[in-house]
Design a protein around this motif. Structure first.
Motif, mmCIF file in Angstrom:
data_model
loop_
_atom_site.group_PDB
_atom_site.id
_atom_site.type_symbol
_atom_site.label_atom_id
_atom_site.label_comp_id
_atom_site.label_asym_id
_atom_site.label_seq_id
_atom_site.Cartn_x
_atom_site.Cartn_y
_atom_site.Cartn_z
ATOM 1 N N ALA A 28 73.468 -6.307 -14.317
ATOM 2 C CA ALA A 28 73.261 -4.833 -14.864
ATOM 3 C C ALA A 28 72.105 -4.546 -16.226
ATOM 4 O O ALA A 28 71.476 -3.832 -16.834
ATOM 5 N N ASN A 29 71.624 -5.829 -16.611
ATOM 6 C CA ASN A 29 71.202 -5.907 -18.047
ATOM 7 C C ASN A 29 71.515 -5.152 -19.055
ATOM 8 O O ASN A 29 71.176 -4.391 -20.205
ATOM 9 N N THR A 30 73.312 -5.476 -19.633
ATOM 10 C CA THR A 30 73.996 -4.280 -20.564
ATOM 11 C C THR A 30 73.703 -5.403 -21.721
ATOM 12 O O THR A 30 74.257 -6.455 -21.540
ATOM 13 N N CYS A 31 73.706 -4.839 -22.488
ATOM 14 C CA CYS A 31 73.951 -5.857 -23.596
ATOM 15 C C CYS A 31 75.209 -5.059 -24.740
ATOM 16 O O CYS A 31 75.830 -3.423 -24.194
ATOM 17 N N THR A 32 75.564 -5.414 -25.079
ATOM 18 C CA THR A 32 76.851 -5.057 -26.039
ATOM 19 C C THR A 32 76.644 -5.827 -27.907
ATOM 20 O O THR A 32 76.168 -5.664 -27.722
ATOM 21 N N GLU A 33 77.184 -4.124 -28.764
ATOM 22 C CA GLU A 33 77.516 -4.607 -29.705
ATOM 23 C C GLU A 33 78.887 -3.503 -30.498
ATOM 24 O O GLU A 33 79.512 -2.632 -29.938
ATOM 25 N N GLY A 34 79.135 -4.733 -31.302
ATOM 26 C CA GLY A 34 80.571 -4.464 -31.853
ATOM 27 C C GLY A 34 80.910 -2.980 -32.903
ATOM 28 O O GLY A 34 79.738 -3.088 -33.660
ATOM 29 N N LEU A 35 81.612 -2.060 -32.797
ATOM 30 C CA LEU A 35 80.969 -0.653 -33.806
ATOM 31 C C LEU A 35 82.171 -1.158 -35.080
ATOM 32 O O LEU A 35 82.565 -0.426 -35.362
ATOM 33 N N GLY A 36 82.982 -2.219 -34.661
ATOM 34 C CA GLY A 36 84.549 -1.533 -35.474
ATOM 35 C C GLY A 36 85.777 -0.615 -35.523
ATOM 36 O O GLY A 36 85.663 -0.976 -33.502
ATOM 37 N N ASN A 37 86.490 -0.147 -35.724
ATOM 38 C CA ASN A 37 87.544 0.981 -35.430
ATOM 39 C C ASN A 37 87.322 1.560 -33.773
ATOM 40 O O ASN A 37 86.377 2.136 -33.263
ATOM 41 N N CYS A 38 88.116 2.193 -33.287
ATOM 42 C CA CYS A 38 87.911 2.981 -32.465
ATOM 43 C C CYS A 38 87.910 4.520 -32.072
ATOM 44 O O CYS A 38 87.287 5.068 -31.942
ATOM 45 N N GLN A 39 87.271 5.103 -33.668
ATOM 46 C CA GLN A 39 87.630 6.305 -33.852
ATOM 47 C C GLN A 39 85.877 6.454 -33.461
ATOM 48 O O GLN A 39 84.911 6.366 -33.929
ATOM 49 N N GLN A 40 86.365 7.940 -32.602
ATOM 50 C CA GLN A 40 84.711 8.158 -32.053
ATOM 51 C C GLN A 40 84.558 7.423 -31.539
ATOM 52 O O GLN A 40 82.624 7.447 -31.222
ATOM 53 N N CYS A 41 84.490 6.152 -30.660
ATOM 54 C CA CYS A 41 84.176 5.529 -30.168
ATOM 55 C C CYS A 41 82.886 5.541 -29.211
ATOM 56 O O CYS A 41 81.615 4.831 -29.692
ATOM 57 N N ASP A 42 82.940 6.008 -28.314
ATOM 58 C CA ASP A 42 81.516 6.565 -27.553
ATOM 59 C C ASP A 42 80.671 7.744 -28.509
ATOM 60 O O ASP A 42 79.722 6.966 -27.854
ATOM 61 N N GLU A 43 80.970 8.385 -29.355
ATOM 62 C CA GLU A 43 80.764 9.080 -29.772
ATOM 63 C C GLU A 43 79.043 8.029 -30.309
ATOM 64 O O GLU A 43 77.678 8.209 -30.387
ATOM 65 N N ARG A 44 79.601 7.285 -31.039
ATOM 66 C CA ARG A 44 78.810 6.292 -32.399
ATOM 67 C C ARG A 44 78.460 5.585 -31.703
ATOM 68 O O ARG A 44 76.787 5.549 -31.312
#
Length: 128
Positions: A28-44
């Motif tokens: 799928a050629n998908t990359c990942t990045e950790g964004l910390g806490n789950c608050q507004q996860c999808d929006e961020r």
């Protein structure tokens, strides 16, 4: 003896699932990045990587991981992220208000409410 067999079976099962997951990510050629806490996860996640990105929250550790399509060829360097604040989150100013305040206060800023003890602060993330 039964316990040992069960552990071996679980290990084989886990390795199979793990291999399948890795293979899917490569195809799928998908990359990942950790964004910390789950608050507004999808929006961020979408703010950082575009509308095709999808943020997911790990329910056990309450950590947000962003999944997004990897670019073709080498990716351009990501701008350094800086963090600031925009006051306190409350009934009058919740997550959407916090996000708007950060967008106004910082260039390409996004905001989310985060609890520290019994205080809910509006935290901002923006490109330095």
């Amino acid at each position: 003896m039964e316990k040992s067999l069960s552990l071996i079976y679980e290990k084989k099962k886990t390795n199979y699932v793990y291999s399948f997951t890795v293979e899917n990510k490569v195809k799928a050629n998908t990359c990942t990045e950790g964004l910390g806490n789950c608050q507004q996860c999808d929006e961020r996640c979408k703010a950082n990587h575009g509308p095709a990105a999808k943020g997911g929250c790990d329910p056990k550790f309450q950590l947000c991981t962003c999944y997004y399509p990897c670019g073709q060829g080498p990716s351009p360097p990501q701008p350094k992220k800086c963090y600031g604040g925009a006051g306190v989150c409350s009934d009058k100013c919740g997550p959407q208000c916090c996000n708007q305040n950060c967008a106004q206060k910082y260039n390409q800023g996004t905001g989310f409410c985060d609890s520290i003890g019994h205080t809910y602060l509006c935290k901002c993330q923006y490109n330095c």
